[in-house]
Design an enzyme around this catalytic site. Structure first.
Site, mmCIF file in Angstrom:
data_model
loop_
_atom_site.group_PDB
_atom_site.id
_atom_site.type_symbol
_atom_site.label_atom_id
_atom_site.label_comp_id
_atom_site.label_asym_id
_atom_site.label_seq_id
_atom_site.Cartn_x
_atom_site.Cartn_y
_atom_site.Cartn_z
ATOM 1 N N GLU A 1 -18.668 18.398 1.284
ATOM 2 C CA GLU A 1 -17.777 19.100 0.361
ATOM 3 C C GLU A 1 -18.214 18.898 -1.085
ATOM 4 O O GLU A 1 -18.187 19.830 -1.905
ATOM 5 C CB GLU A 1 -16.344 18.621 0.594
ATOM 6 C CG GLU A 1 -15.796 19.097 1.941
ATOM 7 C CD GLU A 1 -14.556 18.353 2.412
ATOM 8 O OE1 GLU A 1 -14.230 17.305 1.812
ATOM 9 O OE2 GLU A 1 -13.910 18.808 3.378
ATOM 10 N N ALA B 1 -6.100 10.809 7.182
ATOM 11 C CA ALA B 1 -4.692 10.889 6.797
ATOM 12 C C ALA B 1 -3.740 11.120 7.975
ATOM 13 O O ALA B 1 -2.717 10.440 8.073
ATOM 14 C CB ALA B 1 -4.514 11.977 5.736
ATOM 15 N N GLY C 1 0.815 -1.208 0.000
ATOM 16 C CA GLY C 1 0.000 0.000 0.000
ATOM 17 C C GLY C 1 0.849 1.259 0.000
ATOM 18 O O GLY C 1 1.684 1.439 0.889
ATOM 19 N N ASP D 1 -6.296 2.684 7.445
ATOM 20 C CA ASP D 1 -7.729 2.360 7.432
ATOM 21 C C ASP D 1 -7.996 0.881 7.639
ATOM 22 O O ASP D 1 -9.125 0.487 7.980
ATOM 23 C CB ASP D 1 -8.354 2.782 6.093
ATOM 24 C CG ASP D 1 -8.372 4.286 5.913
ATOM 25 O OD1 ASP D 1 -8.078 4.993 6.888
ATOM 26 O OD2 ASP D 1 -8.673 4.747 4.800
ATOM 27 N N VAL E 1 -1.917 -7.622 -4.473
ATOM 28 C CA VAL E 1 -1.717 -8.664 -3.471
ATOM 29 C C VAL E 1 -3.035 -9.401 -3.248
ATOM 30 O O VAL E 1 -4.095 -8.791 -3.098
ATOM 31 C CB VAL E 1 -1.212 -8.048 -2.147
ATOM 32 C CG1 VAL E 1 -1.124 -9.121 -1.061
ATOM 33 C CG2 VAL E 1 0.146 -7.391 -2.361
ATOM 34 N N GLY F 1 -0.258 4.404 0.322
ATOM 35 C CA GLY F 1 -1.031 5.530 0.841
ATOM 36 C C GLY F 1 -0.239 6.311 1.875
ATOM 37 O O GLY F 1 0.992 6.236 1.946
ATOM 38 N N PHE F 2 -0.948 7.055 2.707
ATOM 39 C CA PHE F 2 -0.284 7.916 3.683
ATOM 40 C C PHE F 2 0.569 7.121 4.668
ATOM 41 O O PHE F 2 1.702 7.497 4.973
ATOM 42 C CB PHE F 2 -1.318 8.741 4.449
ATOM 43 C CG PHE F 2 -1.927 9.838 3.636
ATOM 44 C CD1 PHE F 2 -1.221 10.980 3.331
ATOM 45 C CD2 PHE F 2 -3.231 9.727 3.166
ATOM 46 C CE1 PHE F 2 -1.781 12.005 2.575
ATOM 47 C CE2 PHE F 2 -3.808 10.742 2.416
ATOM 48 C CZ PHE F 2 -3.079 11.871 2.117
#
Length: 421
Positions: free
Chosen positions: A170, A315, A10, A299, A78, A12-13
């Protein structure tokens, strides 16, 4: 000292922060991701609503680590983990060996048992999702311009967002700005300002993680912008023609899902205990029970705060976990005591509603309005990667703020039957 192989699944952050912080002699890092880029998800909705271009919030992972000879990047999916042989199994049949494994695979959309809704109500987690939603929004106006049947035209100009968390709020705010301000002079047969933007929340109020006073402010701001806010009633049906709110059917050809997420399959790969959302229940040091060499972060992990709540899937939390795991691995490699159990430091909640309108909540500190909007913008620009991206996003926002026009409004993907909803 033998080379220690750290595999991060992964980009991501959490995974990116871990790789950046982990610099140890005789330690190699392999990052595996299904996509070749790192995505700044907090601004993904602005790609979906034509404010920003994809290149302004995503960066190739290889480019980010081009100066790190100890980091290797693999493009692959994966599908499992061989715990006995310590192998990460890829969909193409290859396997990647590890000594330490970090699963940072994020989350996907959750339709609460109604997965058949997904083709009609796409969620927002990837660049592909964002460009799909952007295409549907823009095509709705184009189709309405050609439509002669009043009811069909009305359905095309009705945009429904399911879920009123930060993403839903948003999205509703920017779609309202797009329809009621940006596009009003560009069409000849339709009045885009007549577009109906519907925000539906099953719970009692919008932005439920914020204090009630800020939720009320958000509702008033959205209503002033022309958004119809519906709370206290869940969506009970969704198809190509629209949605049902309780027993009421609303004809809507553009529906966006912002109501929930489900963790990836990482917990099942390693036989970890799962919570109701499918997240792996990890030890206080973020490892899997019985497998100190395996960490699960972001997450995908169910981590408790000191107050007993679950660490939110945002994040800042993911970055803190990536930093923490990097510290543990470095301590182990240097044969030093490991850091104490992970403690999440909450940095506050932020949500933007529309032009010069946002809310901020941090402990007893609460802020709303124009100043909150500027703070929200500065915070997001600060966390973007690279000076070029910060400048590009700042200039895009300045242009929208001054002119009211959105610059990323190209329909670039071929329409498919699935889009004709």
């Amino acid at each position: 000292m033998a080379q220690h192989r750290v595999v991060i699944v992964g980009g991501g952050f959490a995974g990116l922060k871990l790789a950046k912080d982990l610099k140890c002699r005789d330690t190699s890092i392999t990052i595996i991701d299904r996509r070749n880029h790192h995505l700044f998800q907090p601004l993904l909705y602005q790609v979906a609503t034509t404010v920003l271009a994809t290149s302004e919030i995503a960066w190739p992972i290889r480019a980010l680590f081009r100066d790190r000879k100890d980091v290797n990047t693999l493009l692959g999916e994966v599908v499992g983990v061989d715990l006995e042989r310590r192998l990460v199994l890829l969909k193409d049949g290859n396997a990647v060996p590890y000594d330490t494994l970090v699963l940072a695979t994020g989350a996907r959309h959750a339709y609460f048992g109604r997965d058949e809704w997904e083709p009609f109500a796409p969620g927002l987690k990837t660049l592909e999702d964002a460009t799909t939603i952007r295409r549907r929004i823009l095509l709705a106006f184009e189709k309405a311009e050609l439509e002669t049947d009043p009811e069909t035209r009305k359905a095309l100009l009705t945009f429904s967002i399911i879920g009123a968390g930060p993403t839903g709020v948003e999205l509703a705010g920017i779609i309202a700005q797009l329809a009621h301000r940006t596009l009003v002079k560009e069409f000849r047969s339709i009045d885009t300002s007549s577009a109906r933007i519907l925000l539906v929340e099953a719970g009692p109020r919008v932005l439920p993680v914020f204090p009630e006073a800020l939720s009320e402010y958000a509702t008033k701001s959205l209503t002033k912008m022309g958004v119809e806010v519906r709370t206290g009633q869940p969506v009970t049906a969704c198809n190509e023609n629209g949605i049902s709110i309780g027993d009421e059917f609303v004809a809507s050809r553009t529906v966006i899902w912002a109501a929930g997420v489900q963790a990836s399959n990482a917990a099942a790969w390693v036989g970890a205990e799962m919570d109701r959302a499918g997240r792996a229940v990890v030890q206080p040091n973020l490892t899997v029970t019985g497998h100190p060499e395996i960490f699960i972060v972001g997450d995908t992990a169910s981590v408790k705060t000191e107050q007993g709540d679950t660490v939110p899937g945002i994040a800042p939390a993911a970055k803190q976990q990536g930093e923490y795991v990097a510290a543990i691995i470095k301590a182990r490699r240097r044969k030093r005591p490991e850091p104490p159990p992970f403690k999440y430091k909450h940095l506050g909640n932020l949500a933007t509603i529309g032009p010069s309108s946002a809310v901020i909540h941090f402990g007893k500190f609460r802020l709303k309005g124009g100043i909150a909007w500027w703070i929200w913008g500065l915070a997001h620009i600060y966390f973007l990667i690279g000076t070029r991206s910060r400048m590009a996003v700042a200039l895009s926002w300045l242009w929208v703020f001054l002119s009211g026009h959105h610059s990323a409004r190209l329909i670039t993907q071929k329409e498919t039957l699935k889009d004709e909803v």
